[in-house]
Design an enzyme around this catalytic site. Structure first.
Site, PDB file in Angstrom:
ATOM      1  N   CYS A 211     -10.744  -3.742  -4.080  1.00  0.00           N
ATOM      2  CA  CYS A 211      -9.725  -4.745  -4.427  1.00  0.00           C
ATOM      3  C   CYS A 211     -10.367  -6.086  -4.776  1.00  0.00           C
ATOM      4  CB  CYS A 211      -8.716  -4.896  -3.301  1.00  0.00           C
ATOM      5  SG  CYS A 211      -7.584  -3.495  -3.225  1.00  0.00           S
TER       6      CYS A 211
ATOM      7  N   GLU B  73      -3.036  -4.869  -2.948  1.00  0.00           N
ATOM      8  CA  GLU B  73      -3.558  -5.751  -4.000  1.00  0.00           C
ATOM      9  C   GLU B  73      -3.586  -5.017  -5.336  1.00  0.00           C
ATOM     10  OE1 GLU B  73      -4.810  -5.055  -1.054  1.00  0.00           O
ATOM     11  OE2 GLU B  73      -6.132  -6.607  -0.294  1.00  0.00           O
TER      12      GLU B  73
ATOM     13  N   ASN C 174       0.831  -1.196   0.000  1.00  0.00           N
ATOM     14  CA  ASN C 174       0.000   0.000   0.000  1.00  0.00           C
ATOM     15  C   ASN C 174       0.869   1.251   0.000  1.00  0.00           C
ATOM     16  OD1 ASN C 174       0.586  -0.924   2.666  1.00  0.00           O
ATOM     17  ND2 ASN C 174      -1.039   0.332   3.530  1.00  0.00           N
TER      18      ASN C 174
ATOM     19  N   GLU D  50       0.321   5.316   0.561  1.00  0.00           N
ATOM     20  CA  GLU D  50      -0.579   6.397   0.959  1.00  0.00           C
ATOM     21  C   GLU D  50       0.026   7.752   0.576  1.00  0.00           C
ATOM     22  OE1 GLU D  50      -1.028   5.669   5.160  1.00  0.00           O
ATOM     23  OE2 GLU D  50      -2.217   3.861   4.818  1.00  0.00           O
TER      24      GLU D  50
HETATM   25  N1  THU Z   1      -5.216  -1.670   2.605  1.00  0.00           N
HETATM   26  C1  THU Z   1      -4.662  -2.496   1.671  1.00  0.00           C
HETATM   27  O1  THU Z   1      -3.577  -2.206   1.134  1.00  0.00           O
HETATM   28  N2  THU Z   1      -5.320  -3.633   1.349  1.00  0.00           N
HETATM   29  C2  THU Z   1      -6.485  -4.040   1.920  1.00  0.00           C
HETATM   30  O2  THU Z   1      -6.999  -5.083   1.552  1.00  0.00           O
HETATM   31  C3  THU Z   1      -7.119  -3.240   2.975  1.00  0.00           C
HETATM   32  C4  THU Z   1      -6.489  -1.920   3.239  1.00  0.00           C
HETATM   33  C5  THU Z   1      -4.487  -0.456   2.979  1.00  0.00           C
HETATM   34  C6  THU Z   1      -5.028   0.832   2.424  1.00  0.00           C
HETATM   35  C7  THU Z   1      -4.531   1.835   3.438  1.00  0.00           C
HETATM   36  O3  THU Z   1      -3.205   2.209   3.093  1.00  0.00           O
HETATM   37  C8  THU Z   1      -4.466   1.063   4.726  1.00  0.00           C
HETATM   38  O4  THU Z   1      -4.493  -0.317   4.378  1.00  0.00           O
HETATM   39  C9  THU Z   1      -5.601   1.344   5.696  1.00  0.00           C
HETATM   40  O5  THU Z   1      -6.817   1.278   5.055  1.00  0.00           O
END
Ligand code: THU
Length: 130
Positions: free
Chosen positions: A86, A52, A39, A41
């Site tokens: 996702c 994902e 992830n 941000e």
């Molecule tokens: N996040 C993911 O990368 N995948 C998921 O399946 C759920 C959430 C990330 C997005 C964000 O950076 C953080 O987790 C909190 O939501």
């Protein structure tokens, strides 16, 4: 390298200064190649992009459009459930019976499938009236 090892390794690269919640994902494409994502941000959109989505984007950028297996890992109390967006992205590139393993960094794993993650999925057939 196993999908688990790949997802575990890429998770360390996650850029998650707003949620402090790092996620790693790995998908195996039809060729056998493994693609990873974490992830990422940003300050304007703190939810950023999911791990994902990153793995899928890497797969598509490499010219592949089918995945046969996926693994997602995060430091949570129970195996990380992929977000709704996702689930739809995974379903775009995988058959319903493709196995998705959801994991915690503690070692708990839950094996599910694309169809179980997104029951009643919207698909191209729903636009076909001819
Ligand atoms: N996040 C993911 O990368 N995948 C998921 O399946 C759920 C959430 C990330 C997005 C964000 O950076 C953080 O987790 C909190 O939501």
């Amino acid at each position: 390298m196993s999908l688990k090892d790949a997802a575990t390794a890429v998770r360390k690269n996650a850029h998650a200064p707003y949620s402090n919640f790092k996620v790693g994902a790995a998908v195996r494409a039809a060729s056998g190649a493994v693609y990873v994502g974490c992830n990422v941000e940003n300050v304007a959109y703190p939810e950023g992009t999911c791990a994902e989505a990153g793995a899928i984007a890497a797969m598509v950028a490499a010219g592949e459009t089918a995945l046969t297996e996926a693994f997602v890992i995060a430091d949570c109390p129970s195996p990380i459930p992929p977000c709704g967006g996702c689930r739809q992205k995974l379903a775009e590139f995988a058959a319903g019976d493709v196995v998705v393993t959801l994991a915690t960094t503690d070692g708990t794993e839950l094996e599910t499938t694309i169809a179980d993650l997104l029951p009643g999925a919207f698909g191209a057939a729903h636009m076909d009236r001819t």
